[in-house]
Design a protein around this motif. Sequence first.
Motif, PDB file in Angstrom:
ATOM      1  N   VAL A 178     -27.080  -2.595 -22.292  1.00 31.92           N
ATOM      2  CA  VAL A 178     -26.977  -2.862 -23.973  1.00 31.92           C
ATOM      3  C   VAL A 178     -26.127  -2.197 -24.014  1.00 31.92           C
ATOM      4  CG1 VAL A 178     -27.531  -3.661 -25.844  1.00 31.92           C
ATOM      5  CG2 VAL A 178     -29.062  -4.637 -23.830  1.00 31.92           C
ATOM      6  N   SER A 207     -22.896  -1.331 -22.648  1.00 29.41           N
ATOM      7  CA  SER A 207     -22.195  -2.603 -22.564  1.00 29.41           C
ATOM      8  C   SER A 207     -21.461  -2.832 -24.399  1.00 29.41           C
ATOM      9  CB  SER A 207     -22.831  -4.208 -22.690  1.00 29.41           C
ATOM     10  OG  SER A 207     -23.257  -4.201 -20.997  1.00 29.41           O
ATOM     11  N   GLY A 208     -22.331  -2.755 -25.109  1.00 31.30           N
ATOM     12  CA  GLY A 208     -21.648  -2.459 -26.519  1.00 31.30           C
ATOM     13  C   GLY A 208     -20.392  -1.440 -25.987  1.00 31.30           C
ATOM     14  N   GLN A 209     -20.600   0.089 -25.692  1.00 27.89           N
ATOM     15  CA  GLN A 209     -19.754   0.988 -25.397  1.00 27.89           C
ATOM     16  C   GLN A 209     -18.183   0.458 -25.022  1.00 27.89           C
ATOM     17  OE1 GLN A 209     -19.980   3.782 -26.621  1.00 27.89           O
ATOM     18  NE2 GLN A 209     -17.575   4.288 -26.612  1.00 27.89           N
TER      19      GLN A 209
END
Length: 71
Positions: free
Chosen positions: A36, A39-41
């Motif tokens: 996660v 993915s956020g980065q």
Amino acid sequence: MSLFDMIKDKASELLGGASDTLGEVAGHVEQSVAGVAESGQGVVDAASTQGADVLDATGAVGDVIDPDVRS
């Protein structure tokens, strides 16, 4: 073997299995959190790139259109 020893052995066996299961779950949770975060980065990087592209395009339009020219 006494009844107490049999119960103690069974309890140890069950606790050992529960400990192993918790370790596996913790490992999966850690991997999920890392996924996660990655993915956020990726989303942040993509938004930054698109924002930079927009700013570059705005600068290019500003170079072509002179805001001081009046029709």
